[in-house]
Structure formats: structure tokens, C-alpha cells
Design an enzyme around this catalytic site. Structure first.
Site, short mmCIF file in Angstrom:
data_model
loop_
_atom_site.label_atom_id
_atom_site.label_comp_id
_atom_site.label_asym_id
_atom_site.label_seq_id
_atom_site.Cartn_x
_atom_site.Cartn_y
_atom_site.Cartn_z
N ARG A 129 70.62 -39.83 73.23
CA ARG A 129 70.43 -38.43 72.85
C ARG A 129 71.79 -37.74 72.85
O ARG A 129 72.61 -37.96 73.76
CB ARG A 129 69.49 -37.70 73.81
CG ARG A 129 68.02 -38.10 73.71
CD ARG A 129 67.42 -37.70 72.36
NE ARG A 129 66.01 -38.03 72.25
CZ ARG A 129 65.52 -39.18 71.81
NH1 ARG A 129 66.36 -40.15 71.45
NH2 ARG A 129 64.22 -39.39 71.73
N HIS A 145 70.46 -40.81 63.13
CA HIS A 145 69.37 -41.10 64.08
C HIS A 145 68.44 -42.17 63.53
O HIS A 145 67.25 -41.96 63.33
CB HIS A 145 68.58 -39.83 64.43
CG HIS A 145 67.92 -39.92 65.77
ND1 HIS A 145 67.68 -38.82 66.56
CD2 HIS A 145 67.43 -40.99 66.47
CE1 HIS A 145 67.08 -39.20 67.68
NE2 HIS A 145 66.93 -40.52 67.64
N ASP A 203 74.70 -42.18 66.75
CA ASP A 203 73.44 -42.11 66.01
C ASP A 203 72.68 -40.84 66.35
O ASP A 203 71.67 -40.54 65.71
CB ASP A 203 72.58 -43.34 66.33
CG ASP A 203 71.35 -43.45 65.44
OD1 ASP A 203 71.50 -43.30 64.20
OD2 ASP A 203 70.24 -43.68 65.97
N GLU A 231 70.28 -31.81 65.09
CA GLU A 231 69.85 -32.75 64.05
C GLU A 231 68.86 -32.08 63.11
O GLU A 231 67.97 -31.38 63.58
CB GLU A 231 69.22 -33.99 64.69
CG GLU A 231 70.19 -34.78 65.57
CD GLU A 231 69.56 -36.01 66.18
OE1 GLU A 231 68.41 -36.36 65.81
OE2 GLU A 231 70.20 -36.64 67.04
N GLY A 256 68.00 -45.20 65.05
CA GLY A 256 67.70 -46.18 66.09
C GLY A 256 66.32 -46.79 65.99
O GLY A 256 66.16 -48.01 66.08
#
Length: 326
Positions: A242, A290, A266, A271, A292
Site C-alpha cells: 500500500r 496497482h 505498484d 490512485e 498486483g
């Protein structure tokens, strides 16, 4: 013959516009009107205006927060399905008090997918893969010098479900592995073929630091100016956990002044990352949006569980409940 619509369903933040392909939404019945939102509703006012007429919201992980202020402005809302096994961005108490059921899906395959992406970022930073890829496309040739991982040290902030999957890959590269978290014991680390060290020692020793912690009060801004000051100039920081675990301003300064070699990121404080964000222009930052948990297997599991959850709730038997009306 027309069918009267009795339920309106919103699928939120379907950036790739694939949600309808990964599950049998038609099994919910012809009386359900389904609308897909392929962009983030970035403010409470925007979300309240767009979603006021929906009975069901389908959330993708933590992309769309549901604070009390927004829940209070959604008069028709009766059900929220969030993908994944946990969420920290929904006010569950507010949902329950406003007659909203909140359910979740199974966690998908992030225990494998996220560590895989972390290694992609590590290799990209160590060997300047995105930069050299761009150079070749532009007609240029071999302009950087890479960093070999063999014989180097991987430092893991967190050695739980995700962090533990990093260890065998590091070993395959011939790396030493050290780890730290508030609750990690020497015995637990040793059982996973890692060595527990103090936090400051981890930052001093590591050639690569990879973050695998849950965001909470104890981990917010855990990595700041002090930690960057301990790192080697050749070190790489990778964050697939995070954004707020890292002090963003301190990280940007460390990258711009070359206190560290690179960062593979990431996740971010905000966001989607704003178009004018300084990280977008820093050459030694490798950025992914992001990704992942964003895999075909995870998405299929998420959306199939979402359809199942809506159907179960309509039948009066909600499954995987996080909050129920009081």
C-alpha cells in the site's frame, strides 16, 4: 415483451472493461439492469450523483471507498459486494445502520500474483528493463549498466502470506534473505529460510527492500527519511503493498537525489495516480498501476463470486457477510 427492471447493479472501476466476460451475469435475471463504470469516481459528489439510482454496488478491492458520507447519499443502496477477503475502505457500521448488506468474495490468487509482480519490478529496476526497452524502440542501444542479484541481500518488510513467497525465488537467485516486522520472531523467520534482523539493520544490509505489510496505524509512513538515509546508494525499494506505508515525499527526494538506485512501485498514496504527479517524471522509478492482484484467475474468481453473492442475497441467504442491516 418488455421486462420491468427491479434491480439496478453498478460494477465499479472495471478499468479493462472485462467484468461482464468473466461471469454469467445473465443468471441474475432479465429484471436486473447492469451498468459498468470503467473509470474511477474520484469524489464523493461525483460518486453520489452517478450511483444514486443503484440498488447494488460491485466494488473491485479498495479502488472505491464507501465512507459514511457517501452511503448516506445513496438512498436505494441495499447490497455491496467487494472483491477480496478484507476491506478497510468501507464504513461497515454506517452500511449496517442504513440497511445495507456488505459481502465479500474469496481472496483470489494474490498470494502468488503479487509476489510475482514484485519480482518483475525488482528485475526491472536492477536491469533497467523499461528504460532499455524504450531505447531499443527509439533506435538506441545499450545505455545502462545493470545490477546482478546473485550474492546480494533481499530485505523483506513482512514475512506473512505474501512475503514468504518471496523467499524461495530469492534463494533461486542466490540471494541472502533478511526480514523484519513488529511481530516476526527469529524462529518464524528461520522456518522460512530467512533471518530476522532489526528494522534499521534491514535497511542498512539490503540491496533490495520489498514491502509486504498490511496498512494500519503501525505501518503508515513506516518507511521515511530515516530509513532512506540508511539504505545503500545502489539499493532498490519495491512496494506492492500500500502506498501510505512509505513517506512519499521522502521517497521522491531519495530518488531525485540518487540516495537509492531505484524504486519499483505498484501502489501510491492516491490512485489512480494523478497525471501531473512527480513520480511520473522520475527516471529511476518503475511504475505499474496497482497490478498486483490483476490476473485472469483472480478476476474470474472475483466476478463469479460477485454474481453468486448477489444471487444468494436475492434469495434471502447472503454469503460471506461483512455487515448486515441492524
Amino acid at each position: 415483451m418488455s421486462v420491468e427492471i427491479s434491480m439496478r447493479i453498478a460494477i465499479l472501476d472495471d478499468y479493462q472493461r472485462v467484468a461482464l466476460q468473466y461471469a454469467r451475469w445473465d443468471m441474475l435475471g432479465r429484471d436486473c439492469d447492469i451498468q459498468v463504470f470503467d473509470r474511477n469516481l474520484s469524489s464523493i459528489d461525483e460518486a453520489a450523483n452517478a450511483l444514486a439510482d443503484f440498488d447494488v454496488l460491485c466494488l473491485m478491492r479498495e479502488r472505491m471507498p464507501l465512507p459514511r458520507e457517501l452511503i448516506e447519499r445513496l438512498p436505494r443502496l441495499k447490497l455491496v459486494i467487494v472483491t477480496g477477503a478484507r476491506t478497510r475502505t468501507i464504513d461497515l457500521e454506517a452500511a449496517a445502520s442504513h440497511g445495507v448488506t456488505v459481502c465479500h468474495t474469496h481472496p483470489g490468487e494474490s498470494q502468488y500474483a503479487t509476489p510475482e509482480l514484485a519480482w518483475g519490478l525488482i528485475l526491472s529496476c536492477a536491469r533497467s528493463i523499461p528504460e532499455e526497452h524504450r531505447h531499443v524502440r527509439e533506435g538506441r542501444w545499450q545505455e545502462t549498466i545493470g545490477l546482478s542479484l546473485g550474492g546480494k541481500t533481499l530485505g523483506l518488510l513482512g514475512l506473512g502470506k505474501l512475503g514468504s513467497h518471496m523467499v524461495p525465488i530469492a534463494r533461486a537467485f542466490g540471494m541472502d534473505v533478511v526480514a523484519w516486522s513488529q511481530n516476526l520472531t527469529e524462529e518464524r523467520a528461520a522456518s522460512l529460510q530467512a533471518r530476522r534482523v532489526d528494522k534499521d539493520e534491514l535497511f542498512r544490509l539490503s540491496d533490495v527492500v520489498s514491502i509486504h505489510l498490511i496498512l494500519g496505524e503501525r505501518t503508515r509512513r513506516l518507511v521515511g527519511a530515516h530509513e532512506f538515509g540508511l539504505m545503500k546508494p545502489s539499493a532498490i525499494l519495491v512496494n506492492t503493498s500500500r502506498g501510505p506505508i512509505v513517506d512519499e515525499a521522502a521517497m521522491i527526494q531519495a530518488l531525485q537525489t540518487r540516495k537509492i538506485r531505484a524504486a519499483g512501485l505498484d501502489v501510491f498514496d492516491q490512485e489512480p495516480l494523478p497525471p501531473d504527479h512527480p513520480l511520473r517524471t522520475i527516471p529511476n522509478a518503475v511504475l505499474t498501476p496497482h497490478l498486483g492482484y490483476v490476473t485472469e484467475g483472480a478476476y474470474r474468481a472475483f466476478f463469479e463470486d460477485t454474481v453468486e453473492g448477489i444471487a444468494a442475497w436475492r434469495a434471502g441467504n447472503p454469503v460471506r457477510v461483512l455487515a448486515a442491516p441492524v
